[in-house]
Design a protein around this motif. Structure first.
Motif, PDB file in Angstrom:
ATOM      1  N   GLU A  64       0.857  -1.177   0.000  1.00  0.00           N
ATOM      2  CA  GLU A  64       0.000   0.000   0.000  1.00  0.00           C
ATOM      3  C   GLU A  64       0.896   1.230   0.000  1.00  0.00           C
ATOM      4  N   LYS A  65       0.587   2.171  -0.870  1.00  0.00           N
ATOM      5  CA  LYS A  65       1.338   3.433  -0.873  1.00  0.00           C
ATOM      6  C   LYS A  65       0.685   4.384   0.123  1.00  0.00           C
ATOM      7  N   ARG A  66       1.522   4.892   1.027  1.00  0.00           N
ATOM      8  CA  ARG A  66       1.044   5.825   2.044  1.00  0.00           C
ATOM      9  C   ARG A  66       1.828   7.120   1.944  1.00  0.00           C
ATOM     10  N   PRO A  67       1.158   8.244   2.189  1.00  0.00           N
ATOM     11  CA  PRO A  67       1.863   9.526   2.123  1.00  0.00           C
ATOM     12  C   PRO A  67       3.043   9.562   3.092  1.00  0.00           C
ATOM     13  N   SER A  68       4.082  10.260   2.672  1.00  0.00           N
ATOM     14  CA  SER A  68       5.272  10.416   3.494  1.00  0.00           C
ATOM     15  C   SER A  68       5.416  11.878   3.881  1.00  0.00           C
ATOM     16  N   GLU A  69       5.972  12.112   5.068  1.00  0.00           N
ATOM     17  CA  GLU A  69       6.201  13.491   5.496  1.00  0.00           C
ATOM     18  C   GLU A  69       7.237  14.163   4.607  1.00  0.00           C
ATOM     19  N   LYS A  70       8.155  13.344   4.087  1.00  0.00           N
ATOM     20  CA  LYS A  70       9.212  13.855   3.217  1.00  0.00           C
ATOM     21  C   LYS A  70       9.223  13.035   1.938  1.00  0.00           C
ATOM     22  N   GLY A  71       9.131  13.690   0.817  1.00  0.00           N
ATOM     23  CA  GLY A  71       9.273  12.988  -0.448  1.00  0.00           C
ATOM     24  C   GLY A  71       8.036  12.248  -0.913  1.00  0.00           C
ATOM     25  N   PRO A  72       8.260  11.287  -1.823  1.00  0.00           N
ATOM     26  CA  PRO A  72       7.142  10.542  -2.430  1.00  0.00           C
ATOM     27  C   PRO A  72       6.492   9.589  -1.429  1.00  0.00           C
ATOM     28  N   PRO A  73       5.311   9.068  -1.782  1.00  0.00           N
ATOM     29  CA  PRO A  73       4.651   8.108  -0.887  1.00  0.00           C
ATOM     30  C   PRO A  73       5.531   6.888  -0.629  1.00  0.00           C
ATOM     31  N   ARG A  74       5.353   6.320   0.542  1.00  0.00           N
ATOM     32  CA  ARG A  74       6.103   5.114   0.925  1.00  0.00           C
ATOM     33  C   ARG A  74       5.299   3.872   0.567  1.00  0.00           C
ATOM     34  N   LYS A  75       6.017   2.822   0.169  1.00  0.00           N
ATOM     35  CA  LYS A  75       5.380   1.529  -0.045  1.00  0.00           C
ATOM     36  C   LYS A  75       5.447   0.784   1.285  1.00  0.00           C
ATOM     37  N   VAL A  76       4.275   0.484   1.829  1.00  0.00           N
ATOM     38  CA  VAL A  76       4.189  -0.233   3.098  1.00  0.00           C
ATOM     39  C   VAL A  76       3.822  -1.680   2.795  1.00  0.00           C
ATOM     40  N   TYR A  77       4.603  -2.597   3.358  1.00  0.00           N
ATOM     41  CA  TYR A  77       4.462  -4.033   3.088  1.00  0.00           C
ATOM     42  C   TYR A  77       3.760  -4.708   4.257  1.00  0.00           C
ATOM     43  N   THR A  78       2.749  -5.509   3.929  1.00  0.00           N
ATOM     44  CA  THR A  78       2.001  -6.269   4.921  1.00  0.00           C
ATOM     45  C   THR A  78       2.020  -7.734   4.519  1.00  0.00           C
ATOM     46  N   LEU A  79       2.352  -8.588   5.464  1.00  0.00           N
ATOM     47  CA  LEU A  79       2.355 -10.023   5.208  1.00  0.00           C
ATOM     48  C   LEU A  79       0.917 -10.476   4.927  1.00  0.00           C
ATOM     49  N   ASN A  80       0.711 -11.198   3.823  1.00  0.00           N
ATOM     50  CA  ASN A  80      -0.627 -11.692   3.494  1.00  0.00           C
ATOM     51  C   ASN A  80      -0.723 -13.195   3.777  1.00  0.00           C
ATOM     52  N   ILE A  81      -1.839 -13.796   3.409  1.00  0.00           N
ATOM     53  CA  ILE A  81      -2.056 -15.220   3.691  1.00  0.00           C
ATOM     54  C   ILE A  81      -0.978 -16.083   3.028  1.00  0.00           C
ATOM     55  N   GLN A  82      -0.677 -15.803   1.770  1.00  0.00           N
ATOM     56  CA  GLN A  82       0.345 -16.579   1.066  1.00  0.00           C
ATOM     57  C   GLN A  82       1.708 -16.387   1.739  1.00  0.00           C
ATOM     58  N   GLY A  83       1.993 -15.177   2.196  1.00  0.00           N
ATOM     59  CA  GLY A  83       3.246 -14.907   2.903  1.00  0.00           C
ATOM     60  C   GLY A  83       3.317 -15.642   4.225  1.00  0.00           C
ATOM     61  N   ASN A  84       2.186 -15.714   4.925  1.00  0.00           N
ATOM     62  CA  ASN A  84       2.140 -16.459   6.193  1.00  0.00           C
ATOM     63  C   ASN A  84       2.405 -17.947   5.957  1.00  0.00           C
ATOM     64  N   GLU A  85       1.812 -18.490   4.904  1.00  0.00           N
ATOM     65  CA  GLU A  85       2.037 -19.904   4.574  1.00  0.00           C
ATOM     66  C   GLU A  85       3.508 -20.138   4.221  1.00  0.00           C
TER      67      GLU A  85
END
Length: 109
Positions: A64-85
């Motif tokens: 998910e891209k989230r706004p950053s206080e400095k510069g371009p939006p940050r890509k935030v990584y979240t473990l999903n079901i496939q990642g958990n497996e």
């Protein structure tokens, strides 16, 4: 870091990063900081970012891209079901290897 440590980390860094994402989404620099706090000080930021691209392409994380206080939006990584497996399989494999290596170290067959 010695060459042997570097080679061993190559095979386990994916699992280590996925473990860091368990229960807490994070962005690239934050993941690098967490690795350093856990004692993996010699891992280059570029290595982490390349790994994040790979685990995203494998479908192990949601991004998910989230706004950053400095510069371009940050890509935030979240473990999903496939990642958990994948992480569960990583820990099973790690346990198997660690047990066998310990047996060998103690002189067992």
């Amino acid at each position: 870091m010695g060459k042997q440590m570097t080679e061993m980390l190559k095979g386990t860094l994916e699992g280590i990063v996925l473990a860091l994402l368990t229960g807490k989404p994070a962005y690239g620099y934050e993941i690098t900081t967490l690795l350093r706090e856990k004692g993996f000080a010699d891992i280059a930021e570029g290595t982490v970012y390349a790994l994040l691209v790979r685990i995203e392409q494998k479908g192990l994380v949601d991004v998910e891209k989230r706004p950053s206080e400095k510069g371009p939006p940050r890509k935030v990584y979240t473990l999903n079901i496939q990642g958990n497996e994948y992480l569960d399989e990583f820990w099973r494999t790690w346990s198997f290897l660690a047990e066998r290596l310990e047996q060998l170290r103690e002189g067992g067959n």
